[in-house]
Design a protein around this motif. Structure first.
Motif, PDB file in Angstrom:
ATOM      1  N   UNK A   1       0.836  -1.216   0.000  1.00  0.00           N
ATOM      2  CA  UNK A   1       0.000   0.000   0.000  1.00  0.00           C
ATOM      3  C   UNK A   1       0.868   1.262   0.000  1.00  0.00           C
ATOM      4  N   UNK A   2       2.018   1.204   0.737  1.00  0.00           N
ATOM      5  CA  UNK A   2       2.869   2.398   0.783  1.00  0.00           C
ATOM      6  C   UNK A   2       3.401   2.755  -0.603  1.00  0.00           C
ATOM      7  N   UNK A   3       3.762   1.731  -1.368  1.00  0.00           N
ATOM      8  CA  UNK A   3       4.265   1.994  -2.723  1.00  0.00           C
ATOM      9  C   UNK A   3       3.177   2.620  -3.588  1.00  0.00           C
ATOM     10  N   UNK A   4       1.953   2.140  -3.428  1.00  0.00           N
ATOM     11  CA  UNK A   4       0.829   2.696  -4.192  1.00  0.00           C
ATOM     12  C   UNK A   4       0.628   4.160  -3.852  1.00  0.00           C
ATOM     13  N   UNK A   5       0.609   4.455  -2.549  1.00  0.00           N
ATOM     14  CA  UNK A   5       0.385   5.840  -2.120  1.00  0.00           C
ATOM     15  C   UNK A   5       1.550   6.733  -2.513  1.00  0.00           C
ATOM     16  N   UNK A   6       2.768   6.199  -2.476  1.00  0.00           N
ATOM     17  CA  UNK A   6       3.923   6.994  -2.894  1.00  0.00           C
ATOM     18  C   UNK A   6       3.860   7.354  -4.364  1.00  0.00           C
ATOM     19  N   UNK A   7       3.492   6.370  -5.203  1.00  0.00           N
ATOM     20  CA  UNK A   7       3.347   6.650  -6.629  1.00  0.00           C
ATOM     21  C   UNK A   7       2.232   7.668  -6.872  1.00  0.00           C
ATOM     22  N   UNK A   8       1.132   7.512  -6.161  1.00  0.00           N
ATOM     23  CA  UNK A   8       0.007   8.439  -6.342  1.00  0.00           C
ATOM     24  C   UNK A   8       0.399   9.854  -5.926  1.00  0.00           C
ATOM     25  N   UNK A   9       1.164   9.963  -4.838  1.00  0.00           N
ATOM     26  CA  UNK A   9       1.617  11.290  -4.401  1.00  0.00           C
ATOM     27  C   UNK A   9       2.518  11.929  -5.440  1.00  0.00           C
ATOM     28  N   UNK A  10       3.402  11.132  -6.036  1.00  0.00           N
ATOM     29  CA  UNK A  10       4.300  11.651  -7.080  1.00  0.00           C
ATOM     30  C   UNK A  10       3.501  12.118  -8.293  1.00  0.00           C
TER      31      UNK A  10
END
Length: 285
Positions: A1-10
């Motif tokens: 989930x953290x990777x998903x949210x990090x990509x979305x933030x970028x």
């Protein structure tokens, strides 16, 4: 989930910056050019969201790319009514575009990644309701703050009652020194000149002194010397053909001004000042 949210933030941060760049560098010109710039700013998050979502392999990127811009604009609707205190510039653009874009994409990606779609749908509905409720809530808070500012300013709260004119707007930006009122003709087919009234504390200046240094005058210079046209009433005229009258009214120093307004018209307004509440002024701010 953290990777998903990090990509979305970028993705969201990139889109927020891109929207600002479109607004800053879109060629300015005719009304059609400006309209095209607004449309470009409004629509650019959709293709950019899809492209960047695909490029970063963001899960559910087609759904996120379509829905996240709506979340972005919903969050901007929440934020903008509260952003009146932010000075224009890079900080304003950052808080009103980039931050909503980043949060909107992160939030949408998170909701899409939830395994329980019923929970995600319920949370999305709650967010939509919050976005819709934000503008009236922000308006009520802002009006309450303006009411407090008027009450605490120490400026006498009075306003003239001008026949065939309505109090159209109040400028509180000059508080705590001055309250500025603007009146427009009430008749829909009448284009007549607006009339302005300015109220200060009588201790700030005498009518004669205020006439010699009118505030505000936006750089316009007097073209006629100040003279007393009636006991306690001083008159001058500016380069923009505005006539200004100054007088005392109780504990207030009042000024009435009109572009192309006659001296007699403005003189008749001076006795019509009446008390007005801070709440009534704030509602027009």
């Amino acid at each position: 989930m953290r990777r998903i949210l990090g990509k979305a933030a970028l993705v969201g941060a990139t889109i927020g910056v891109s929207v600002n760049l479109v607004g800053d560098y879109w060629p300015q010109g005719s009304g059609a050019d400006d309209f095209a710039g607004v449309v470009a700013m409004a629509l650019s998050p959709f293709p950019l969201g899809l492209l960047l979502g695909w490029a970063t392999k963001l899960p559910y990127w087609p759904l996120v790319g379509v829905l996240a811009p709506f979340a972005m604009y919903g969050l901007a609707m929440v934020e903008l009514p509260f952003s009146w205190w932010i000075p224009e510039g890079n900080l304003f653009h950052l808080l009103t575009f980039a931050v909503p874009a980043m949060i909107g994409f992160v939030l949408t990606a998170w909701l899409c990644a939830l395994e329980n779609w019923a929970v995600g749908t319920a949370m999305a509905g709650t967010i939509v309701l919050a976005c819709l409720a934000a503008p009236p809530v922000a308006g009520a808070i802002s009006e309450s703050e303006r009411t407090r500012d008027f009450k605490n300013s120490g400026v006498p709260l009075i306003a003239p009652v001008i026949p065939n004119y309505r109090l159209a707007s109040v400028d509180e930006w000059r508080l705590p020194k001055m309250v500025s009122l603007t009146y427009h003709p009430t008749a829909a087919d009448k284009v007549g000149p607006a009339i302005a009234a300015y109220i200060q504390r009588a201790t700030d200046a005498t009518p004669k002194a205020a006439c010699a240094n009118p505030i505000p005058n936006y750089g316009w210079q007097p073209i006629t010397p100040c003279r007393e046209i009636s006991p306690g009433v001083w008159r001058t005229r500016l380069e923009n053909e505005s006539t200004l009258l100054f007088a005392r009214h109780g504990d207030a120093l009042v000024q009435v001004a009109g572009h192309d307004s006659t001296e007699a018209t403005l003189l008749a307004i001076l006795p019509t000042f009446r008390p007005i509440t801070a709440e009534d002024l704030a509602a027009l701010g």
